[in-house]
Design a protein around this motif. Structure first.
Motif, PDB file in Angstrom:
ATOM      1  N   ASP A 209       0.831  -1.201   0.000  1.00 38.18           N
ATOM      2  CA  ASP A 209       0.000   0.000   0.000  1.00 38.18           C
ATOM      3  C   ASP A 209       0.869   1.255   0.000  1.00 38.18           C
ATOM      4  N   LEU A 210       1.900   1.284   0.847  1.00 39.53           N
ATOM      5  CA  LEU A 210       2.786   2.448   0.905  1.00 39.53           C
ATOM      6  C   LEU A 210       3.495   2.660  -0.428  1.00 39.53           C
ATOM      7  N   ILE A 211       3.922   1.580  -1.063  1.00 41.75           N
ATOM      8  CA  ILE A 211       4.612   1.683  -2.350  1.00 41.75           C
ATOM      9  C   ILE A 211       3.670   2.247  -3.415  1.00 41.75           C
ATOM     10  N   LEU A 212       2.446   1.732  -3.457  1.00 44.78           N
ATOM     11  CA  LEU A 212       1.471   2.244  -4.433  1.00 44.78           C
ATOM     12  C   LEU A 212       1.141   3.708  -4.165  1.00 44.78           C
ATOM     13  N   THR A 221      -0.530   1.961 -15.097  1.00 45.15           N
ATOM     14  CA  THR A 221      -0.532   0.515 -15.277  1.00 45.15           C
ATOM     15  C   THR A 221       0.453  -0.128 -14.294  1.00 45.15           C
ATOM     16  N   VAL A 222      -0.005  -1.182 -13.628  1.00 43.56           N
ATOM     17  CA  VAL A 222       0.833  -1.937 -12.705  1.00 43.56           C
ATOM     18  C   VAL A 222       0.802  -3.402 -13.138  1.00 43.56           C
ATOM     19  N   PRO A 243      -4.388  -3.068 -12.930  1.00 43.71           N
ATOM     20  CA  PRO A 243      -3.541  -4.260 -12.870  1.00 43.71           C
ATOM     21  C   PRO A 243      -3.584  -5.006 -14.199  1.00 43.71           C
ATOM     22  N   VAL A 244      -2.430  -5.311 -14.735  1.00 53.33           N
ATOM     23  CA  VAL A 244      -2.325  -6.050 -15.993  1.00 53.33           C
ATOM     24  C   VAL A 244      -1.505  -7.301 -15.724  1.00 53.33           C
ATOM     25  N   LYS A 268       4.170   1.540 -14.534  1.00 52.18           N
ATOM     26  CA  LYS A 268       4.919   2.276 -13.519  1.00 52.18           C
ATOM     27  C   LYS A 268       5.750   1.312 -12.668  1.00 52.18           C
ATOM     28  N   LEU A 269       5.196   0.146 -12.387  1.00 47.70           N
ATOM     29  CA  LEU A 269       5.941  -0.840 -11.604  1.00 47.70           C
ATOM     30  C   LEU A 269       5.357  -2.224 -11.827  1.00 47.70           C
ATOM     31  N   MET A 270       6.085  -3.235 -11.319  1.00 54.44           N
ATOM     32  CA  MET A 270       5.630  -4.622 -11.385  1.00 54.44           C
ATOM     33  C   MET A 270       5.895  -5.289 -10.045  1.00 54.44           C
ATOM     34  N   PHE A 271       4.925  -6.061  -9.568  1.00 55.85           N
ATOM     35  CA  PHE A 271       5.071  -6.871  -8.366  1.00 55.85           C
ATOM     36  C   PHE A 271       5.395  -8.308  -8.787  1.00 55.85           C
ATOM     37  N   VAL A 272       6.399  -8.907  -8.146  1.00 57.47           N
ATOM     38  CA  VAL A 272       6.789 -10.256  -8.529  1.00 57.47           C
ATOM     39  C   VAL A 272       7.268 -11.037  -7.315  1.00 57.47           C
TER      40      VAL A 272
END
Length: 492
Positions: A209-212, A221-222, A243-244, A268-272
């Motif tokens: 949440d803080l990162i977003l 786009t995330v 979210p994509v 803008k970023l990707m979560f992995v």
């Protein structure tokens, strides 16, 4: 905060503002076929899907929309709620409603609409731990597997906090001793790190949440893994982002598809999940991790490495943070998988400049985190028995995975992937593809039999074409589950 309060607060921001320029009066009416809510949802969906409303566009307030179209505010509230559930709109406290994405049901990237049973009703039980049902779909382990004595002793020591520490809110970055311990441990095992590069959070989801909040704005786009962590998908939409999904399977990420999506969508970023991905339990190879970093560099997006399962993995697995040195990688950690989720302590490791912004947002959003919890975690992980406890946990999970796979095969199911470790096995029926047979239906039946399941809809952005579930290996070896699965086994 209740939904009614949220609507009121969202409405305050726009209520007295003039009607938004260019906003059309919708062609709806009581004489038309279909309820007013269905007409509004359909009309707005068409406008979003056709890009007549751009991503990030602020919608009229509830009262503006009601006045403009001659309907009640209650009708608008229900319509907006349905559009939020479909993922087409997002709601942000104090700011109103925004267009969140253009894809609608039936398109390749369409999100699966939230189902009351599979997602809304099951989620509280899956996270609370108070249900009497067998928690086969849960993300937490039995207390005895964590090492109850170590955890309880750490909590008792944490409660002996000096009286002087009862003043104030605690350090904005978090309990200094825990941050120093994390910095030393990670420096020895993965990458060089200073204590001031560690920000403690209220669990991993708080870190996301803080990162977003810090790095995105509505309409961005995330990229996420598909399948992937379900709460993250909802959190991204809550922030007005899109979210994509990037397909992930037994062999890792589809990096060719990722490259095409990055070129088209400019994320803008990707979560992995580099290691022991949730829900598949697989890990990226060193080669895949290097290419992922190269793509992030090429298309200039951040990588958020969800690393909460690292301690359960074998040494030497790929680490994006170690390869990158925290230049464009942000590492998120947690102790919920090796201690207890009740302690709610997570961490963010990032570059000094980014940590400064993250701590500013942390203080704005909720001040500091609990020093009592952080002291308890520090006492637990710095105690001599902790390493032996983790090694014992890894061995127990390995045995549980083998037994789980045997049981699931016996029930006629096939694993989606062979996990590299951790606490999950995902499995299903690859040959059962009839529209009437879906995860929600099976989850309903399981709940009536006293079993909590996590169906594939819980983890996917794409509409699933097969039926599968994530199984927690600590609870899978149970005759109640086997009897249930055999009772609904598809007939070939």
């Amino acid at each position: 905060m209740g939904a009614t309060t949220m609507h009121k607060e969202n409405d305050k921001e726009n209520d007295d503002a003039p009607a938004l320029p260019g906003w059309p009066v919708l062609d709806i009416g009581r004489e038309k076929k279909g309820a007013l809510v269905e007409q509004i949802v359909a009309a707005v969906s068409v406008m979003v899907g056709s890009r007549a409303l751009r991503i990030g566009t602020r919608m009229p307030s509830v009262r503006q929309f009601a006045r403009c179209n001659g309907v009640s505010t209650f009708t608008v509230v229900e319509s907006y709620d349905r559009l939020v559930n479909l993922g087409l709109l997002s709601s942000r406290r104090g700011s109103g409603y925004f267009v969140a994405r253009h894809e609608i049901a039936g398109t390749p990237q369409a999100a699966v609409p939230a189902s009351p049973t599979a997602i809304d009703a099951l989620a509280p039980d899956l996270y609370s731990g108070v249900s009497e049902a067998l928690p086969v779909g849960a993300g937490w382990l039995p207390p005895e597997m964590y090492g109850e004595a170590t955890v309880l002793d750490a909590v008792r020591q944490a409660m002996r906090v000096p009286a002087s520490r009862l003043r104030g809110y605690g350090h904005p970055l978090g309990f200094p001793s825990l941050r120093q311990h994390l910095a030393l441990t990670l420096s020895e095992e993965l990458f060089q790190l200073e204590a001031d590069q560690v920000l403690l959070t209220h669990g991993a989801t708080h870190a996301f949440d803080l990162i977003l909040r810090s790095l995105t704005k509505p309409g961005d786009t995330v990229l996420v893994e598909d399948p992937g962590y379900s709460n993250l998908q909802s959190l991204i939409r809550h922030h007005g982002c899109i979210p994509v999904g990037v397909a992930r399977g037994e062999n890792g990420l589809d990096l060719d598809a990722l490259a095409a999506l990055a070129a088209e969508r400019q994320p803008k970023l990707m979560f992995v999940n580099t290691v022991l991905q949730n829900p598949l339990g697989t890990s990226l190879s060193q080669a895949q991790a290097h290419r992922l970093l190269a793509l992030a560099e090429q298309f200039d997006f951040w990588l958020v490495e969800d690393d909460i399962y690292r301690e359960l993995a074998a040494r030497g697995e790929a680490s994006l943070a170690a390869m990158d040195g925290l230049r464009r990688v942000i590492r998120v950690g947690s102790f919920s998988k090796t201690l207890s989720p009740v302690l709610r302590v997570g961490s963010i490791c990032a570059s000094p400049s980014l940590v400064a912004e993250l701590v500013r947002v942390k203080m704005l959003a909720g001040l500091t985190t609990s020093e009592i919890n952080e002291r308890a975690v520090y006492h637990a992980i710095s105690a001599r028995p902790y390493r032996r406890m983790v090694e014992r946990l890894i061995a127990q999970l390995a045995d549980g995975r083998e037994r789980s796979i045997e049981l699931l095969v016996q029930a006629g199911m096939a694993p989606l992937a062979r996990p590299r470790g951790g606490m999950f096995v995902s499995a299903g029926w690859p040959d059962r593809q009839t529209p009437q047979w879906h995860g929600k239906l099976v989850a309903d039946l399981a709940l009536k039999s006293g079993i909590l399941l996590s169906p594939n809809e819980f983890f996917m952005l794409r509409a699933p074409d097969t039926v599968w579930f994530r199984f927690n290996v600590a609870y899978t070896d149970n005759p109640v589950l086997l009897a249930f699965l055999q009772s609904i086994r598809p007939v070939r």
